[in-house]
Scaffold this active site. Structure first.
Site, mmCIF file in Angstrom:
data_model
loop_
_atom_site.group_PDB
_atom_site.id
_atom_site.type_symbol
_atom_site.label_atom_id
_atom_site.label_comp_id
_atom_site.label_asym_id
_atom_site.label_seq_id
_atom_site.Cartn_x
_atom_site.Cartn_y
_atom_site.Cartn_z
ATOM 1 N N GLY A 239 -32.134 12.990 72.026
ATOM 2 C CA GLY A 239 -30.726 13.266 72.263
ATOM 3 C C GLY A 239 -30.104 12.754 73.543
ATOM 4 O O GLY A 239 -28.883 12.856 73.712
ATOM 5 N N GLU A 275 -38.570 13.060 71.514
ATOM 6 C CA GLU A 275 -38.202 12.227 70.356
ATOM 7 C C GLU A 275 -36.949 11.394 70.627
ATOM 8 O O GLU A 275 -35.944 11.523 69.927
ATOM 9 C CB GLU A 275 -37.929 13.134 69.140
ATOM 10 C CG GLU A 275 -39.061 14.056 68.751
ATOM 11 C CD GLU A 275 -38.647 15.068 67.684
ATOM 12 O OE1 GLU A 275 -37.435 15.233 67.431
ATOM 13 O OE2 GLU A 275 -39.541 15.701 67.108
ATOM 14 N N PRO A 276 -36.970 10.551 71.640
ATOM 15 C CA PRO A 276 -35.760 9.767 71.897
ATOM 16 C C PRO A 276 -35.590 8.652 70.866
ATOM 17 O O PRO A 276 -36.573 8.041 70.438
ATOM 18 C CB PRO A 276 -36.025 9.161 73.282
ATOM 19 C CG PRO A 276 -37.511 9.045 73.365
ATOM 20 C CD PRO A 276 -38.067 10.210 72.558
ATOM 21 N N GLY A 277 -34.370 8.417 70.454
ATOM 22 C CA GLY A 277 -34.071 7.318 69.549
ATOM 23 C C GLY A 277 -33.031 6.410 70.185
ATOM 24 O O GLY A 277 -33.290 5.274 70.569
ATOM 25 N N ARG A 278 -31.828 6.969 70.368
ATOM 26 C CA ARG A 278 -30.694 6.184 70.849
ATOM 27 C C ARG A 278 -30.971 5.517 72.193
ATOM 28 O O ARG A 278 -30.628 4.358 72.392
ATOM 29 C CB ARG A 278 -29.480 7.098 70.972
ATOM 30 C CG ARG A 278 -28.172 6.379 71.200
ATOM 31 C CD ARG A 278 -27.071 7.363 71.544
ATOM 32 N NE ARG A 278 -26.947 8.468 70.643
ATOM 33 C CZ ARG A 278 -26.117 8.509 69.595
ATOM 34 N NH1 ARG A 278 -25.337 7.490 69.345
ATOM 35 N NH2 ARG A 278 -26.071 9.572 68.819
ATOM 36 N N ARG A 314 -20.241 3.589 62.890
ATOM 37 C CA ARG A 314 -20.017 4.615 63.919
ATOM 38 C C ARG A 314 -18.538 4.784 64.312
ATOM 39 O O ARG A 314 -18.073 5.916 64.430
ATOM 40 C CB ARG A 314 -20.878 4.354 65.159
ATOM 41 C CG ARG A 314 -22.392 4.313 64.844
ATOM 42 C CD ARG A 314 -23.265 4.366 66.088
ATOM 43 N NE ARG A 314 -23.209 5.677 66.706
ATOM 44 C CZ ARG A 314 -22.487 5.973 67.739
ATOM 45 N NH1 ARG A 314 -21.776 5.033 68.337
ATOM 46 N NH2 ARG A 314 -22.463 7.197 68.208
ATOM 47 N N TYR A 318 -17.403 8.478 63.455
ATOM 48 C CA TYR A 318 -17.325 9.417 64.586
ATOM 49 C C TYR A 318 -16.197 9.081 65.559
ATOM 50 O O TYR A 318 -16.128 9.686 66.631
ATOM 51 C CB TYR A 318 -18.634 9.401 65.401
ATOM 52 C CG TYR A 318 -19.907 9.461 64.597
ATOM 53 C CD1 TYR A 318 -20.270 10.613 63.906
ATOM 54 C CD2 TYR A 318 -20.763 8.372 64.555
ATOM 55 C CE1 TYR A 318 -21.454 10.669 63.179
ATOM 56 C CE2 TYR A 318 -21.945 8.419 63.828
ATOM 57 C CZ TYR A 318 -22.278 9.566 63.146
ATOM 58 O OH TYR A 318 -23.445 9.615 62.430
ATOM 59 N N CYS A 346 -11.710 -2.983 52.347
ATOM 60 C CA CYS A 346 -10.384 -2.569 51.871
ATOM 61 C C CYS A 346 -10.100 -1.097 52.093
ATOM 62 O O CYS A 346 -9.890 -0.340 51.134
ATOM 63 C CB CYS A 346 -10.253 -2.937 50.404
ATOM 64 S SG CYS A 346 -10.474 -4.699 50.220
ATOM 65 N N TYR A 375 -28.541 3.467 65.282
ATOM 66 C CA TYR A 375 -27.593 3.980 64.283
ATOM 67 C C TYR A 375 -26.586 2.893 63.887
ATOM 68 O O TYR A 375 -25.430 3.175 63.604
ATOM 69 C CB TYR A 375 -26.907 5.257 64.781
ATOM 70 C CG TYR A 375 -27.915 6.298 65.226
ATOM 71 C CD1 TYR A 375 -28.766 6.891 64.303
ATOM 72 C CD2 TYR A 375 -28.044 6.659 66.569
ATOM 73 C CE1 TYR A 375 -29.718 7.813 64.698
ATOM 74 C CE2 TYR A 375 -28.994 7.594 66.977
ATOM 75 C CZ TYR A 375 -29.819 8.166 66.033
ATOM 76 O OH TYR A 375 -30.764 9.073 66.430
HETATM 77 N N1 LLP Z 1 -35.133 14.324 66.824
HETATM 78 C C1 LLP Z 1 -34.420 14.892 65.830
HETATM 79 C C2 LLP Z 1 -34.965 16.054 65.141
HETATM 80 C C3 LLP Z 1 -33.166 14.356 65.471
HETATM 81 O O1 LLP Z 1 -32.469 14.928 64.488
HETATM 82 C C4 LLP Z 1 -32.657 13.223 66.173
HETATM 83 C C5 LLP Z 1 -31.362 12.653 65.822
HETATM 84 C C6 LLP Z 1 -33.448 12.669 67.192
HETATM 85 C C7 LLP Z 1 -34.666 13.251 67.499
HETATM 86 C C8 LLP Z 1 -33.022 11.469 67.967
HETATM 87 O O2 LLP Z 1 -31.868 11.686 68.703
HETATM 88 P P1 LLP Z 1 -31.353 10.558 69.727
HETATM 89 O O3 LLP Z 1 -32.334 10.470 70.866
HETATM 90 O O4 LLP Z 1 -31.290 9.272 68.989
HETATM 91 O O5 LLP Z 1 -30.029 11.032 70.138
HETATM 92 N N2 LLP Z 1 -25.861 8.829 63.503
HETATM 93 C C9 LLP Z 1 -25.485 9.510 64.736
HETATM 94 C C10 LLP Z 1 -26.663 10.154 65.429
HETATM 95 C C11 LLP Z 1 -27.414 11.146 64.582
HETATM 96 C C12 LLP Z 1 -28.611 11.733 65.269
HETATM 97 C C13 LLP Z 1 -29.437 12.516 64.331
HETATM 98 N N3 LLP Z 1 -30.628 13.091 64.883
HETATM 99 C C14 LLP Z 1 -24.758 8.505 65.633
HETATM 100 O O6 LLP Z 1 -24.609 7.350 65.253
HETATM 101 O O7 LLP Z 1 -24.319 8.867 66.721
#
Ligand code: LLP
EC number: 4.1.1.20
Length: 421
Positions: A239, A275-278, A314, A318, A346, A375
């Site tokens: 997050g 659990e970093p993603g973004r 996005r 959002y 369209c 994302y």
């Molecule tokens: N762990 C869990 C359980 C999650 O649900 C998520 C993201 C993450 C880790 C990773 O979070 P991050 O580090 O990437 O913030 N589509 C949306 C974001 C949805 C995130 C969903 N869960 C966007 O484009 O902003």
């Protein structure tokens, strides 16, 4: 910091000019920088240095096999939320003991596949799920390692659609009910309770919600241990936000986040998972598009691109901001004029930005949306029968197509027309 910089007046990804890639693969396309992905992963390694930890990259942010393979080789674990993501992580060579399985709606088939292929832990989110997992594990003659995802009722102060830790959100088990849920888990024959899991939302730009949630988790761990549960792992979720708008104040760094982890749960002697993603993938990616037309509207100028909402949803979904940069560096002092930046789909929601100041741009010019590595491609669709766009990875002075553009026949031939029609 990322590796998308101007050199000799041309935007580059590391040492390769974007223009060169565009000539080779056509537009639109996603371009990822291996050095940026690596750098971001290492920032988290540094942030948690000295603590027993595993960084489980959140596959949902960008699940291309090349991205997973790169991170897996750096030692990353993976956070997956579906059988498909589990299969991707395994196919990228990540061993089961580095994969955590999250999500509110795991099916029995998904549980079976992960137990058969190897899994570090399931993050369970409800009693029915927990009971089913125990049954599946017993059927398979094994025990499933579990952490219970708790919902701490903390407001992450982020976008409504990506907040997950308040009591009205669908995620986790209310923290007050955790003791009874752990008591049942300990009785279930197919489970081995290993830890506690929490994830409060995405694109957090403030550390205080983390501090609040992790403090509650620490208290819970003490309570659970006093009740006889051997809690040895904490999954603290992902997050951490990224700077989407370079003109805004930068969000906290992984190092600052690491300090919050130390302050709140460091004394518990648990193995830490995050659990970093973004933050890993977001600023490691650029969406490159060409200008199709510049159209003069009633008091507005539309920049019509060949990328659209189906490629990067996005902004439509959002209201998200993505910095937009011309691939040819604007001359210093050049006049910027407002443009509404749109795609060819369209519907009016196919709008990337309104009144965005841009230097003079015209037909065929290349532009890039920044911060599109997370994302972006994973949320794309073929709406308007627009083929999924290619993904390219750059490393140093070379690049490779890591997902090619399908042709129309491939798309059309996925459908079948019944013979009785
Ligand atoms: N762990 C869990 C359980 C999650 O649900 C998520 C993201 C993450 C880790 C990773 O979070 P991050 O580090 O990437 O913030 N589509 C949306 C974001 C949805 C995130 C969903 N869960 C966007 O484009 O902003």
């Amino acid at each position: 910091m990322d590796h998308f910089l101007y050199r000799n007046g041309q935007l580059h990804a590391e040492d390769v000019s974007i223009d060169e890639i565009a000539r080779a693969v056509g537009t639109p396309f996603y371009c990822y920088s291996a050095a940026t992905l690596t750098r971001h992963f290492h920032l988290f390694e540094e942030a948690l240095a000295g603590m027993d930890h595993l960084i489980c990259y959140s596959v949902k942010a960008n699940s291309n096999q090349a991205v997973l393979t790169l991170l897996g080789r750096l030692g990353a674990g993976m956070d997956v939320v579906s059988g498909g993501e589990y299969a991707r992580a395994r196919a990228a060579g990540v061993p089961g003991e580095r994969i955590v399985f999250s999500g509110v709606g795991k099916t029995r088939d998904e549980m079976r596949a992960a137990l058969a292929g190897g899994i570090r832990q399931f993050n369970v989110e409800s009693l029915p799920e927990m009971r089913a997992l125990s049954e599946v594990a017993v059927e398979m003659g094994t025990r499933a390692p579990v952490a219970v995802r708790i919902n701490p009722d903390v407001d992450a102060r982020t976008h409504e659609k990506i907040s997950t830790g308040r009591k009205e959100d669908k995620f986790g088990i209310p923290i007050a009910r955790a003791p009874e849920v752990y008591a049942e888990a300990a009785q279930l024959p197919g489970l081995e309770v290993v830890g506690v899991d929490v994830h409060i939302g995405s694109q957090l730009t403030d550390l205080e919600p983390y501090r609040a949630a992790y403090t509650l988790v620490a208290d819970l761990v003490e309570t659970l241990r006093a009740q006889g549960h051997a809690i040895r792992r904490l999954d603290l979720g992902g997050g951490l936000g990224i700077p989407y708008e370079r003109s805004n104040a930068a969000p906290p760094l992984p190092l600052d986040y690491g300090q919050v982890v130390r302050d709140t749960v460091g004394h518990l002697g648990c193995e830490i998972e995050i659990e970093p993603g973004r933050l890993v993938a977001g600023n490691a990616g650029l969406l490159v598009a060409s200008v199709i037309w510049v159209k003069e509207g009633e008091g507005r100028r539309f920049l019509i691109l060949d990328a659209a909402m189906n490629d990067l949803i996005r902004p439509a979904m959002y209201g998200a901001w993505h910095d937009l940069v011309p691939v040819v560096e604007p001359a210093p002092g050049v006049e910027m004029t407002p443009h509404d930046v749109v795609g060819p789909v369209c519907e009016s929601s196919d709008t990337f930005a309104r009144a965005r100041p841009m230097p003079p741009v015209g037909e065929g010019d290349l532009v890039g949306f920044r911060s599109a590595g997370a994302y972006g491609a994973v949320m794309s669709s073929e709406y308007n029968t627009r083929p999924l766009i290619p993904e390219v990875m750059v490393s140093g002075d070379h690049f490779a197509v890591i997902r090619r553009r399908p042709d129309f026949d491939e798309i059309i031939n996925r459908d079948t027309v019944p013979e009785w029609l």
